[in-house]
Scaffold this motif. Structure first.
Motif, PDB file in Angstrom:
ATOM      1  N   ALA A 126       8.636   2.612   8.004  1.00 52.55           N
ATOM      2  CA  ALA A 126       8.025   3.929   8.183  1.00 52.55           C
ATOM      3  C   ALA A 126       8.525   4.932   7.145  1.00 52.55           C
ATOM      4  O   ALA A 126       7.888   5.973   6.930  1.00 52.55           O
ATOM      5  N   GLU A 127       9.642   4.636   6.495  1.00 58.15           N
ATOM      6  CA  GLU A 127      10.187   5.536   5.473  1.00 58.15           C
ATOM      7  C   GLU A 127       9.512   5.351   4.117  1.00 58.15           C
ATOM      8  O   GLU A 127       9.697   6.169   3.213  1.00 58.15           O
ATOM      9  N   ASP A 128       8.741   4.292   3.969  1.00 61.34           N
ATOM     10  CA  ASP A 128       8.070   4.037   2.696  1.00 61.34           C
ATOM     11  C   ASP A 128       6.918   5.010   2.479  1.00 61.34           C
ATOM     12  O   ASP A 128       6.435   5.655   3.417  1.00 61.34           O
ATOM     13  N   HIS A 129       6.457   5.096   1.232  1.00 62.75           N
ATOM     14  CA  HIS A 129       5.305   5.932   0.915  1.00 62.75           C
ATOM     15  C   HIS A 129       4.088   5.399   1.666  1.00 62.75           C
ATOM     16  O   HIS A 129       3.886   4.181   1.740  1.00 62.75           O
ATOM     17  N   PRO A 130       3.252   6.278   2.239  1.00 64.13           N
ATOM     18  CA  PRO A 130       2.069   5.818   2.979  1.00 64.13           C
ATOM     19  C   PRO A 130       1.175   4.868   2.181  1.00 64.13           C
ATOM     20  O   PRO A 130       0.621   3.916   2.745  1.00 64.13           O
ATOM     21  N   ALA A 131       1.026   5.121   0.879  1.00 64.25           N
ATOM     22  CA  ALA A 131       0.188   4.248   0.059  1.00 64.25           C
ATOM     23  C   ALA A 131       0.761   2.836   0.004  1.00 64.25           C
ATOM     24  O   ALA A 131       0.011   1.848   0.057  1.00 64.25           O
ATOM     25  N   ASN A 132       2.078   2.714  -0.077  1.00 59.24           N
ATOM     26  CA  ASN A 132       2.709   1.394  -0.114  1.00 59.24           C
ATOM     27  C   ASN A 132       2.590   0.682   1.226  1.00 59.24           C
ATOM     28  O   ASN A 132       2.453  -0.539   1.283  1.00 59.24           O
ATOM     29  N   ILE A 133       2.663   1.449   2.309  1.00 58.91           N
ATOM     30  CA  ILE A 133       2.502   0.853   3.641  1.00 58.91           C
ATOM     31  C   ILE A 133       1.092   0.307   3.799  1.00 58.91           C
ATOM     32  O   ILE A 133       0.890  -0.825   4.267  1.00 58.91           O
ATOM     33  N   LEU A 134       0.106   1.107   3.403  1.00 59.16           N
ATOM     34  CA  LEU A 134      -1.291   0.681   3.512  1.00 59.16           C
ATOM     35  C   LEU A 134      -1.549  -0.554   2.667  1.00 59.16           C
ATOM     36  O   LEU A 134      -2.124  -1.541   3.140  1.00 59.16           O
ATOM     37  N   TYR A 135      -1.119  -0.523   1.419  1.00 55.90           N
ATOM     38  CA  TYR A 135      -1.312  -1.658   0.521  1.00 55.90           C
ATOM     39  C   TYR A 135      -0.607  -2.906   1.050  1.00 55.90           C
ATOM     40  O   TYR A 135      -1.179  -4.000   1.065  1.00 55.90           O
ATOM     41  N   GLY A 136       0.629  -2.729   1.509  1.00 58.46           N
ATOM     42  CA  GLY A 136       1.381  -3.868   2.014  1.00 58.46           C
ATOM     43  C   GLY A 136       0.723  -4.523   3.212  1.00 58.46           C
ATOM     44  O   GLY A 136       0.705  -5.750   3.332  1.00 58.46           O
ATOM     45  N   TYR A 137       0.160  -3.692   4.086  1.00 59.71           N
ATOM     46  CA  TYR A 137      -0.494  -4.246   5.271  1.00 59.71           C
ATOM     47  C   TYR A 137      -1.763  -5.011   4.885  1.00 59.71           C
ATOM     48  O   TYR A 137      -2.003  -6.119   5.378  1.00 59.71           O
ATOM     49  N   VAL A 138      -2.573  -4.413   4.022  1.00 56.42           N
ATOM     50  CA  VAL A 138      -3.813  -5.077   3.598  1.00 56.42           C
ATOM     51  C   VAL A 138      -3.489  -6.408   2.921  1.00 56.42           C
ATOM     52  O   VAL A 138      -4.080  -7.443   3.249  1.00 56.42           O
ATOM     53  N   LEU A 139      -2.560  -6.381   1.983  1.00 59.99           N
ATOM     54  CA  LEU A 139      -2.205  -7.586   1.238  1.00 59.99           C
ATOM     55  C   LEU A 139      -1.704  -8.701   2.146  1.00 59.99           C
ATOM     56  O   LEU A 139      -2.214  -9.823   2.115  1.00 59.99           O
ATOM     57  N   LYS A 140      -0.737  -8.384   2.986  1.00 60.90           N
ATOM     58  CA  LYS A 140      -0.088  -9.426   3.786  1.00 60.90           C
ATOM     59  C   LYS A 140      -0.963  -9.892   4.941  1.00 60.90           C
ATOM     60  O   LYS A 140      -1.019 -11.082   5.258  1.00 60.90           O
TER      61      LYS A 140
END
Length: 227
Positions: A126-140
């Motif tokens: 949750a401390e990560d940048h929102p864009a990285n969270i979104l990208y990480g979820y889509v990718l994985k």
């Protein structure tokens, strides 16, 4: 004998994959790159046994550092737009590839497992940048669900917690609905970009609606609205 067989087969597999997508593939050296007309892949090196899956995986995957096969679409200045569309397109390509070359599914699964072991994949927090969270979820999540790369599932679960802590509930629900269109609803790179734009537009809408909620509550309770 096994390494010699792989060494001899690697250029043939790479060329076959290139023909599948209408792209010339050349194997040799230790670099991977594309100039828009040619894809250069490193030669298979049997001495690096742990990388054998990765070497073959480069022929069938655009994940990692090399923008293989992504040659035609102008993505504009948005890094997030390009990364999301690339993640979706990677999954589409690898899903299609497995139809003609079923063995690539296991090979790419091995690539992902090696990457996880080396720290190439990690869960978002949750401390990560929102864009990285979104990208990480889509990718994985797409790789785990569509490509059967189940080693990613624990990371998907953790990243989903970060996603829910960062984005409005409606955005998470609608995102999962949009991702359900992968891969059957996609037939081209442009389709992947169109889906990306729908995702980004949806996120903006949901975030804006979330911002308006305090004002709606204040008006309903007779309070003043600060505009």
């Amino acid at each position: 004998m096994k390494n010699k067989t792989l060494h001899n087969a690697f250029p043939i597999v790479a060329a076959a994959i290139g023909n599948r997508f209408g792209i010339k593939v050349q194997v040799g050296g230790d670099q991977a790159y594309t100039n828009g007309k040619l894809i250069q892949l490193p030669a298979y090196n049997g001495k690096r046994s742990r990388l054998s899956g990765c070497c073959l995986g480069l022929a069938g995957s655009r994940s990692g550092a090399y923008p293989l096969f992504r040659l035609s679409i102008a993505y504009g200045p948005s890094v997030l737009r390009r990364r999301l569309a690339g993640a979706i397109e990677d999954v589409r390509i690898e899903h299609e590839l497995a139809k003609d070359f079923p063995g690539t599914r296991l090979t790419l699964r091995t690539v992902i497992e090696n990457m996880i072991a080396k720290g190439g994949f990690s869960a978002a927090s949750a401390e990560d940048h929102p864009a990285n969270i979104l990208y990480g979820y889509v990718l994985k999540s797409l790789r785990a669900r569509v490509l059967g790369q189940v080693a990613l599932q624990p990371l998907v679960d953790q990243t989903e917690l970060a996603l829910k802590a960062t984005f409005p509930k409606g955005a998470v629900i609608r995102l999962q609905g949009l991702l359900s269109e992968v891969p059957e609803g996609l037939t081209s790179e442009q389709d992947c970009l169109n889906l990306t734009d729908r995702i980004l537009t949806m996120i903006e809408q949901e975030v804006e609606q979330e911002k308006q909620k305090p004002a709606v509550v204040a008006i309903a309770s007779g309070g003043s609205c600060v505009c």
